[in-house]
Structure formats: structure tokens, C-alpha cells
Design a protein around this motif. Structure first.
Motif, mmCIF file in Angstrom:
data_model
loop_
_atom_site.group_PDB
_atom_site.id
_atom_site.type_symbol
_atom_site.label_atom_id
_atom_site.label_comp_id
_atom_site.label_asym_id
_atom_site.label_seq_id
_atom_site.Cartn_x
_atom_site.Cartn_y
_atom_site.Cartn_z
ATOM 1 N N LEU A 1 0.729 -1.157 0.185
ATOM 2 C CA LEU A 1 -0.097 -0.194 -0.112
ATOM 3 C C LEU A 1 0.501 1.485 0.028
ATOM 4 N N ARG A 2 1.784 1.345 0.382
ATOM 5 C CA ARG A 2 2.787 2.381 0.930
ATOM 6 C C ARG A 2 3.419 2.541 -0.727
ATOM 7 N N THR A 3 3.834 1.834 -0.997
ATOM 8 C CA THR A 3 4.430 1.397 -2.206
ATOM 9 C C THR A 3 3.156 1.681 -3.557
ATOM 10 N N ALA A 4 2.536 1.909 -3.493
ATOM 11 C CA ALA A 4 1.194 1.979 -4.242
ATOM 12 C C ALA A 4 1.039 3.713 -4.311
ATOM 13 N N LEU A 5 1.591 4.330 -3.062
ATOM 14 C CA LEU A 5 0.951 5.514 -3.016
ATOM 15 C C LEU A 5 1.997 6.482 -3.639
ATOM 16 N N PHE A 6 3.706 5.550 -2.675
ATOM 17 C CA PHE A 6 4.640 6.342 -3.521
ATOM 18 C C PHE A 6 4.286 6.435 -4.786
ATOM 19 N N LYS B 1 -2.348 5.725 7.215
ATOM 20 C CA LYS B 1 -3.945 6.661 7.497
ATOM 21 C C LYS B 1 -5.272 5.993 6.814
ATOM 22 N N VAL B 2 -6.018 6.650 7.394
ATOM 23 C CA VAL B 2 -6.915 6.889 6.826
ATOM 24 C C VAL B 2 -7.406 7.811 6.332
ATOM 25 N N GLN B 3 -7.113 9.280 6.335
ATOM 26 C CA GLN B 3 -7.144 9.905 5.092
ATOM 27 C C GLN B 3 -6.760 10.064 4.148
ATOM 28 N N ASN B 4 -5.546 9.091 3.850
ATOM 29 C CA ASN B 4 -5.366 8.926 3.094
ATOM 30 C C ASN B 4 -5.836 8.336 1.994
ATOM 31 N N PHE B 5 -6.833 7.002 2.626
ATOM 32 C CA PHE B 5 -7.874 6.248 1.358
ATOM 33 C C PHE B 5 -9.056 6.833 0.510
ATOM 34 N N VAL B 6 -8.866 7.820 0.234
ATOM 35 C CA VAL B 6 -10.440 9.002 0.312
ATOM 36 C C VAL B 6 -11.019 7.616 -1.453
ATOM 37 N N PRO B 7 -12.273 8.340 -1.698
ATOM 38 C CA PRO B 7 -12.731 7.636 -2.917
ATOM 39 C C PRO B 7 -11.900 7.933 -4.066
#
Length: 605
Positions: free
Chosen positions: A303-308, A317-323
Motif C-alpha cells: 500500500l505504501r509503495t502504491a501511494l509512493f 492512515k485513513v485520510q490517504n484512502f479517500v475515494p
């Protein structure tokens, strides 16, 4: 709605018929000891916690990924089979209680397969399938004197797993009974037949043991068939958001679910094209097989890598997984997966895997560079000289300890530097990243202190020493078919040998202090080793060409190769190493190193 109560037998009859697992659930993780503890609690009449179900609204099966419960669990396997459902079939999903229900299934209807130590996973004899048994003749009643020091959670009943093909042999005073057989007695009449066959007709047990066995078997039967041992709440709402909120709340209080597990449930609900749980688990397995890392890869890393890679805040954290972010992760998933697998194969080809991989975070850093370097390209590529820069950079990164503290700040700095630099540079932007790191007080350059640490590293400290020594060569040492060795053979440090070489007693301790250190190390191929082992230090030096000396960063002055001149030799080599290590960031340096290695081979041939 309130809670309802039911028996274990009734609930097991619903499993994989109307009771199923949603994809938001994590894999089964309980150990055999936890299973026996659960059955001990049931036998003692203890509550085992409430369950939470959700009656899936009619016509919404296609909106969910639905899985069967596992009957025969294989340790380290994380996959449940996808459920095959008929149109209009009533479906109830287990929001809380999967671990307990699966444990009941394994104990009563299934098995727990464990890999034997020191056996290869793919070996036919590596796995033992185990079945749950109870010793009916063991009394659960403890003597008060024995209970004084006993743990309050110690099991009263004697439960254990045994190999499926090697059923337990009863010793004196034992009566091992397969727990699942109790399901065959559906009423009191059948229970009496079972009691007669297993207990009353047993001539080996004495009368007191038979009484204990009769009581234990009756208690087991009651716990499964008659006790209202399970309580459950059923949600009927058609709102996915409400159900997800219930799931997260139910699994976040006192449960070992990680934050990444909970966030994965959010992603799984909202992804339309892929099943997030299946995709991440397969990717983790593939990456683990490629890299065999010391620390396990997990969902949080993915998950971190996908965001990165998507230039988003990569904190879990939850706020990074908005729709909007979740949609972006799904749209980029194939790219994320391809970049990670390409990067893992690259690291493996460079010898940076297993114990030689300093940490999984370097995979994320390499993946970002590969992604940005190939932006807009379908096929991922990297030049050979670029890969060697990356190899050396990763080794230096680990040696300087730059991924220890303030990881998020370091990663953000790296990402910003790479994003800017790849627009202007054609190779890995080592110097741009180094400059950015200096700006946050994390220099990665070789200064006097770090050079001293490099030189004083013990050659016995594998694989660190081999990796550090490989910095001065064109490729990883195994790829070059070279072996790290001390330039001066250990035998020449023996007192008798040093006296023969003219080393004074006062100088001997100084020279012996260099033994086994990286400052004296070189990487030799099999042909070079022949001369090395056959000759003294001074004689061996005379066989080396100038190009070979340059490749190994060895002093050219042959007079320094006398044992009594070794301190002077060390000083000169330190100067050559300082020059070499200071030039690691240059792409031209990598190309010239390869040319030097080739020239050396040709001239020595």
C-alpha cells in the motif's frame, strides 16, 4: 435487533452453504495452540465471544467478492477459495468471528497442515497434516495444591494435534479420541452407542478412568450439540458504508488486525476491476520468492509503495484512502505491480537479495526511479551502467545507515529529487539525491570517518564485507565470478613468518592489526587465485599488470609489498580507495570500470 444464540453443530451446518467470508476479511492466522485453547474453553463452558453477521441484500452478490471457509488449513497459505453461488442464493457474510469459526471447522471437520523444520516447501514429505484429538481419560479436575502456581489460562482438558497418518497410540491410562467423530452422534441415542463403543467396552481403562472418559465425551457432545455456545448479531442494512463501519469497529478493538488490514478492506470494497486482497497477496508471494528478504513483505509495504509511486502521501492512515485516491490506485495497479516485479528482478540480478538485501524499503526507492525513468513507456527498461550505479548507491545507502531514522522525510526528499532530476539526466541521479540528502542533514558521501569504517570492516562480516568490497568493481562479485580474499594470506601474519620477512617485534602488532580487514581485501577470479596461493605477497605483486592493480585499487610501488612496509602500503591504498569511492556517483566512472576490467583480463591473458 439483539443477539441470538445457537449451537456449534447448527452453525457448522450453515458454513459454505449460507455463511461465507467477505473479501474484506484477512486470511486465517490462528496457531494450533489457539485452536486447542478454544476447544478447552468450550469444554469448560466459557464464553468465546459474540459473532457478527451480515445478511447480504438480494441481488447484490455481484458487488462482493465472496469466499468459502477453509476446512483443511495449510500453514503459510493465505488463500480461501472463491465461493460458487447460485443466483438468488441467500448469503450471510461473517464480519467478525472468522478466526473462531475456522478454528471450529478445523477441529471438528478439517485439519491443520504444518511444514517440518529444515524441509523445502516443495518437497513431498515437507508437510504434516494434523487432526485434533482429546484424551478422554485425562481428568480436567485439578488438585487444589497443584493449581497454586498454575496459569489461570492453562488448559484443563488434554487436547492435541496428531499426524493424520500416525494416529496416537494410547499409553497406560490414555484414551485418545478424534474430536470430529462427535459430529456422528446427532442425538442422545447415538451418543449412548458412542459411549458404549469407546468407553464402556474399553477393558484397558480401570473403572475410575472409564468414568472420567464417559464424562468427558458427554461434555464434548453437549458443547457441540446442545450448548448455546455461539451468540451472534445479524446486520440487515443495505448500506455498504454502514457495514464497512461495523466491520472496522468490530475488528479494531482488541483484535490484532493491523491498520493496513483495515484499510485493505476499504480498498477491496471500492475497487471494481481487481480483487485487492487477491492481487496484493499474489504480488507479495512473487516478490518474496524473488528477494527472500530478511523482513517479511506485507500489505502495508504494498500500500505504501502504491501511494509512493503515485506521488501521494504514503503514510498508512485513513485520510490517504479517500475515494479519489482509491480509484487512482486501482487505475495504476498494473503499473505498480509491473514496476515492483521489474525492480525486484533487477535487485536479484545485482546480488541484492536474501541476507544481502539491507531492507525492503530499497525496493520502494528503486521502483520509484524505474517508474519515473520509464514514464510513458509500456516496456520497462534500464541501461546496464545505470543498474550498476543503483547497485552501488544501495550498498552505500545501507552502509551509511540512511534508511534508519526519519524514513518518511528521507523518502519524500528522495522522491522529489528523482522527479526533478530524471527530466534532465539520463542515468540514475546519484549526485542530485546526495545533494538533497545533504540538505536534510543526511550526507551519504564518503568522509574520513566513513572511509575508516569501510577499511576496518572485518572480512569475516559476510555479506556486508563482500558488498562493500564490490563497490570498487564493475559488478557484483558473484556475477564477476570473483571471491573476496585478503591481499596478504593469513599465514604471513604468523609470528614466525613475520620474523622471516624482517618485521621487528615492535612493528608486528601493528601489522597484525590489519589482518582480516577490508583495507587488505581484493576480489580474485579462479585463475588469479592460482598465483595468489602459490606465491608470497611480494612475489604475487610482481605478477600483476598496471591495469590489474588499478582495477583492484592496489599501490603500483612494488617496494611497498614487503611485509615490513605494510603500514606504508595501507596508507597508499587508503588514498586510492578514497579516490575511487569518492567517484562512485559518476556514470562515466562505471563505464570506465567495466572497460578497465575487460582490459585487465585481456592484458593478463
Amino acid at each position: 435487533m439483539g443477539y441470538r444464540v445457537t449451537t456449534i453443530a447448527e452453525t457448522l451446518n450453515r458454513i459454505n452453504r449460507e455463511l461465507f467470508i467477505p473479501a474484506i476479511q484477512r486470511p486465517y492466522v490462528w496457531s494450533p495452540e489457539q485452536i486447542t485453547g478454544l476447544f478447552d474453553s468450550l469444554m469448560r463452558g466459557y464464553p468465546i465471544g459474540a459473532l457478527m453477521f451480515w445478511d447480504l441484500p438480494q441481488g447484490s452478490q455481484e458487488d462482493w467478492e465472496i469466499y468459502n471457509f477453509i476446512y483443511n488449513f495449510r500453514h503459510e497459505s493465505t488463500h480461501n477459495d472463491r465461493a460458487t453461488l447460485t443466483e438468488g442464493q441467500p448469503v450471510t457474510l461473517v464480519l467478525d468471528g472468522q478466526q473462531r469459526l475456522t478454528s471450529l471447522i478445523i477441529g471438528l471437520k478439517g485439519s491443520y497442515t504444518i511444514k517440518q523444520k529444515h524441509k523445502r516447501k516443495k518437497s513431498d514429505d515437507a508437510w504434516n497434516e494434523k487432526i485434533l484429538f482429546i484424551d478422554l481419560a485425562a481428568s480436567p479436575v485439578k488438585d487444589e495444591a497443584d493449581d497454586e502456581d498454575a496459569s489461570p489460562v492453562a488448559e484443563h482438558y488434554r487436547l492435541a494435534f496428531f499426524d493424520h497418518d500416525q494416529r496416537p497410540q494410547n499409553s497406560a491410562g490414555e484414551l485418545w479420541f478424534e474430536v470430529g467423530l462427535v459430529l456422528a452422534a446427532e442425538d442422545e441415542t447415538e451418543l449412548e452407542h458412542m459411549l458404549h463403543n469407546w468407553v464402556d467396552a474399553n477393558v484397558v481403562l480401570d473403572e475410575s478412568r472409564r468414568a472420567v472418559a464417559r464424562a468427558n465425551l458427554t461434555r464434548l457432545w453437549m458443547a457441540i450439540w446442545r450448548d448455546d455456545a455461539l451468540s451472534y448479531f445479524t446486520e440487515h442494512s443495505a448500506s455498504y458504508d454502514r457495514v464497512l463501519d461495523i466491520f472496522i469497529r468490530a475488528n479494531s478493538g482488541g483484535s490484532p488486525l493491523s491498520r493496513s488490514d483495515l484499510l485493505m478492506s476499504v480498498i477491496t470494497l471500492r475497487w471494481e476491476q481487481f480483487n485487492a486482497r487477491d492481487e496484493t497477496e499474489r504480488l507479495i508471494e512473487d516478490l518474496t520468492e524473488l528477494l527472500s528478504p530478511k523482513r517479511a513483505l506485507n500489505r502495508e509495504f504494498v500500500l505504501r509503495t502504491a501511494l509512493f509511486l503515485n506521488d501521494l502521501d504514503f503514510s498508512i492512515k485513513v485520510q490517504n484512502f479517500v475515494p479519489n485516491n482509491i480509484r487512482l490506485l486501482e487505475q495504476s495497479w498494473e503499473r505498480v505491480k509491473a514496476v515492483l516485479l521489474f525492480s525486484a528482478r533487477l535487485l536479484r540480478s545485482l546480488g541484492l537479495c536474501g541476507d544481502r538485501l539491507s531492507g525492503t524499503n530499497v525496493l520502494m526507492l528503486v521502483a520509484y526511479y524505474i517508474h519515473r525513468r520509464n514514464l510513458g513507456c509500456i516496456e520497462l527498461k534500464i541501461a546496464p551502467e545505470d543498474s550498476q550505479l543503483i547497485r552501488r548507491w544501495i550498498i552505500v545507502l545501507g552502509f551509511q545507515g540512511l534508511l534508519g531514522l526519519q524514513t518518511n522525510n528521507t523518502f519524500k526528499t528522495y522522491r522529489n529529487a528523482v522527479r526533478r532530476a530524471v527530466k534532465q539526466e539520463n542515468s540514475f541521479p546519484w549526485e542530485a539525491v546526495a545533494e538533497a540528502f545533504r540538505g536534510i542533514g543526511r550526507p551519504m558521501d564518503f568522509n574520513r570517518e566513513s572511509l575508516a569504517r569501510w577499511c576496518n570492516t572485518s572480512l569475516d562480516n559476510q555479506p556486508q564485507a563482500e558488498l562493500l568490497l564490490s563497490l570498487i568493481y564493475a559488478d557484483d562479485l558473484p556475477n564477476l565470478q570473483r571471491r573476496a580474499m585478503p591481499a596478504v594470506q593469513n599465514r604471513f601474519f604468523l609470528p614466525e613468518e613475520m620474523r622471516r620477512a624482517g618485521v621487528s617485534e615492535a612493528l608486528a602488532p601493528v601489522i597484525q592489526g590489519f589482518a582480516g580487514r577490508l583495507i587488505l581485501s581484493v576480489a580474485l577470479d579462479s585463475r588469479e587465485q592460482e598465483d595468489y596461493f602459490a606465491l608470497s605477497f611480494e612475489q604475487w605483486a610482481q605478477t600483476l599488470s598496471p591495469a590489474t592493480m588499478d582495477m583492484h585499487c592496489l599501490p603500483e610501488d612494488l617496494d611497498l609489498y614487503r611485509m615490513d612496509r605494510l603500514p606504508d602500503w595501507v596508507s597508499e591504498r587508503r588514498r586510492l580507495l578514497e579516490k575511487k569511492l569518492a567517484g562512485l556517483a559518476s556514470a562515466n566512472r562505471v563505464r570506465s570500470s567495466g572497460a578497465e576490467a575487460l582490459a585487465s583480463t585481456q592484458s593478463d591473458t
